[in-house]
Scaffold this motif. Structure first.
Motif, short mmCIF file in Angstrom:
data_model
loop_
_atom_site.label_atom_id
_atom_site.label_comp_id
_atom_site.label_asym_id
_atom_site.label_seq_id
_atom_site.Cartn_x
_atom_site.Cartn_y
_atom_site.Cartn_z
N ASP A 1 -62.22 -56.70 14.67
CA ASP A 1 -61.97 -56.31 13.29
C ASP A 1 -61.87 -57.60 12.46
O ASP A 1 -60.91 -58.35 12.60
N VAL A 2 -62.87 -57.85 11.63
CA VAL A 2 -62.89 -59.10 10.86
C VAL A 2 -61.77 -59.18 9.83
O VAL A 2 -61.50 -60.25 9.30
N ASP A 3 -61.11 -58.05 9.58
CA ASP A 3 -59.99 -58.06 8.64
C ASP A 3 -58.64 -58.22 9.33
O ASP A 3 -57.64 -58.50 8.69
N ASP A 4 -58.60 -58.03 10.65
CA ASP A 4 -57.36 -58.15 11.41
C ASP A 4 -57.30 -59.55 12.02
O ASP A 4 -57.49 -59.75 13.21
N VAL A 5 -57.06 -60.53 11.15
CA VAL A 5 -57.05 -61.92 11.57
C VAL A 5 -55.78 -62.61 11.10
O VAL A 5 -55.09 -62.12 10.21
N ALA A 6 -55.51 -63.74 11.70
CA ALA A 6 -54.45 -64.63 11.24
C ALA A 6 -55.14 -65.87 10.69
O ALA A 6 -56.15 -66.33 11.24
#
Length: 166
Positions: free
Chosen positions: A104-109
């Protein structure tokens, strides 16, 4: 390595680690830019990393997996955002599927590593910023604080070796 400070800031959604090394900034930078050196410390001693792809430049990506004691291989990915060698590196870090592609490219730190001269050596500050309280809490629950503390503790051994020439 001296771990000067490690703190979790739920209000600002950050985990921060401050370490000091008896090596110049340029040498500490090499443990980030060389994937073979990075593999020697990214991950706790019992869960080493293997980088399969490593494009160390702004816009470049990295793909890696970590081998757990039971043989499983959870995967991760990075996208390098900005670099100001040898003082600052910014990238995003996320989980990947079995092919190394982002889950998920939006679930990042977001990760910012800052290296600065300090007391004859280098102080490295590593700030991990999360997208939500839930994401931060999940990473803490997974053992990120302990794991990253152990990982950072391996850098001295890598620094003790000769610098890699590029």
């Amino acid at each position: 390595m001296t771990l000067v400070n490690s703190r979790t800031d739920v209000k600002n959604l950050t985990l921060t680690f401050i370490t000091e090394f008896e090596a110049p900034v340029e040498r500490v930078w090499q443990v980030w830019e060389d994937p073979r050196q990075l593999e020697r410390w990214w991950g706790p001693p019992t869960v080493p990393a293997t980088f399969e792809r490593f494009e160390f430049r702004p816009g470049g990506e990295a793909r890696y997996y970590m081998t757990t004691p039971d043989g499983s291989k959870p995967r991760g990915w990075w996208k390098f955002l900005t670099m100001d060698a040898p003082n600052r590196l910014e990238f995003v870090d996320g989980f990947a599927d079995d092919n190394g592609d982002p889950l998920d490219v939006d679930d990042v730190a977001a990760v910012v590593a800052t290296l600065e001269p300090f007391d004859g050596g280098t102080r490295m500050t590593l700030v991990n910023t999360f997208s939500s309280t839930e994401q931060l809490e999940a990473m803490v629950e997974m053992g990120m604080v302990e794991g990253l503390t152990e990982a950072l503790g391996q850098i001295d051994a890598v620094l003790a070796e000769s610098a890699v020439s590029h």
